[in-house]
Design a protein around this motif. Structure first.
Motif, PDB file in Angstrom:
ATOM      1  N   PHE A   1     -17.363  -8.234 -16.754  1.00  0.00           N
ATOM      2  CA  PHE A   1     -16.960  -9.380 -15.953  1.00  0.00           C
ATOM      3  C   PHE A   1     -17.252  -9.091 -14.487  1.00  0.00           C
ATOM      4  O   PHE A   1     -17.307  -7.931 -14.076  1.00  0.00           O
TER       5      PHE A   1
ATOM      6  N   THR B   1     -15.515  -9.555 -10.965  1.00  0.00           N
ATOM      7  CA  THR B   1     -14.210  -9.856 -10.397  1.00  0.00           C
ATOM      8  C   THR B   1     -14.265  -9.721  -8.877  1.00  0.00           C
ATOM      9  O   THR B   1     -15.202  -9.135  -8.321  1.00  0.00           O
TER      10      THR B   1
ATOM     11  N   PRO C   1      -7.417 -14.147  -8.834  1.00  0.00           N
ATOM     12  CA  PRO C   1      -6.455 -13.639  -9.812  1.00  0.00           C
ATOM     13  C   PRO C   1      -7.069 -13.288 -11.171  1.00  0.00           C
ATOM     14  O   PRO C   1      -6.461 -12.567 -11.947  1.00  0.00           O
ATOM     15  N   LYS C   2      -8.268 -13.814 -11.464  1.00  0.00           N
ATOM     16  CA  LYS C   2      -8.914 -13.490 -12.738  1.00  0.00           C
ATOM     17  C   LYS C   2     -10.420 -13.376 -12.521  1.00  0.00           C
ATOM     18  O   LYS C   2     -10.919 -13.653 -11.433  1.00  0.00           O
ATOM     19  N   ALA C   3     -11.132 -12.982 -13.552  1.00  0.00           N
ATOM     20  CA  ALA C   3     -12.587 -12.800 -13.445  1.00  0.00           C
ATOM     21  C   ALA C   3     -13.265 -14.100 -13.017  1.00  0.00           C
ATOM     22  O   ALA C   3     -12.895 -15.182 -13.465  1.00  0.00           O
TER      23      ALA C   3
ATOM     24  N   SER D   1     -13.975  -4.456 -20.158  1.00  0.00           N
ATOM     25  CA  SER D   1     -12.808  -4.465 -21.034  1.00  0.00           C
ATOM     26  C   SER D   1     -13.273  -4.146 -22.448  1.00  0.00           C
ATOM     27  O   SER D   1     -14.273  -4.696 -22.907  1.00  0.00           O
TER      28      SER D   1
END
Length: 92
Positions: free
Chosen positions: A24, A26, A31-33, A61
Motif C-alpha cells: 500500500f 500510505t 488515517p488509512k492507505a 501487510s
C-alpha cells in the motif's frame, strides 16, 4: 486429530500455506492507505511516483489469503499506477 499408527497426532497440512504480502502507499497525514492494494512492491513504488509526495511511503501487510476481487484490484491498481508513472511494463 488424526489417528496415526494407533496414536493421536495433530492434523497438520502437508505443506503450510505461504502468507501473501500486499503493498500500500500510505502518508503520515492520512488515517488509512491512499493507494492499494498492490500485489508487488514495484507497482507500489509506481504509486509513490503518482502521489508526488516526499512523505508517502510503501507499507505492506501479510494476509493468509486473498479473494479474486482483491487479486484483480491489485492487478488493476498496478497497471494504472505504472501507466501514470510512465512505466508501462506488465506485471502479474
Amino acid at each position: 486429530m488424526k489417528i496415526q499408527n494407533g496414536a493421536s497426532a495433530p492434523a497438520l497440512p502437508a505443506c503450510p500455506k505461504k502468507a501473501i504480502e500486499l503493498f500500500f502507499v500510505t502518508h503520515p497525514k492520512a488515517p488509512k492507505a491512499l493507494l492499494g492494494p498492490f500485489l508487488n512492491k514495484e507497482d507500489a513504488a509506481c504509486g509513490l511516483v503518482v502521489m508526488r509526495s516526499a512523505e508517502a511511503v510503501v507499507t505492506s501487510s501479510l494476509v493468509d489469503d486473498i479473494d479474486e476481487l482483491t487479486r484483480w484490484t491489485g492487478i488493476n491498481n498496478g497497471a494504472i499506477c505504472r501507466a501514470f508513472a510512465g512505466n508501462g511494463a506488465h506485471h502479474d
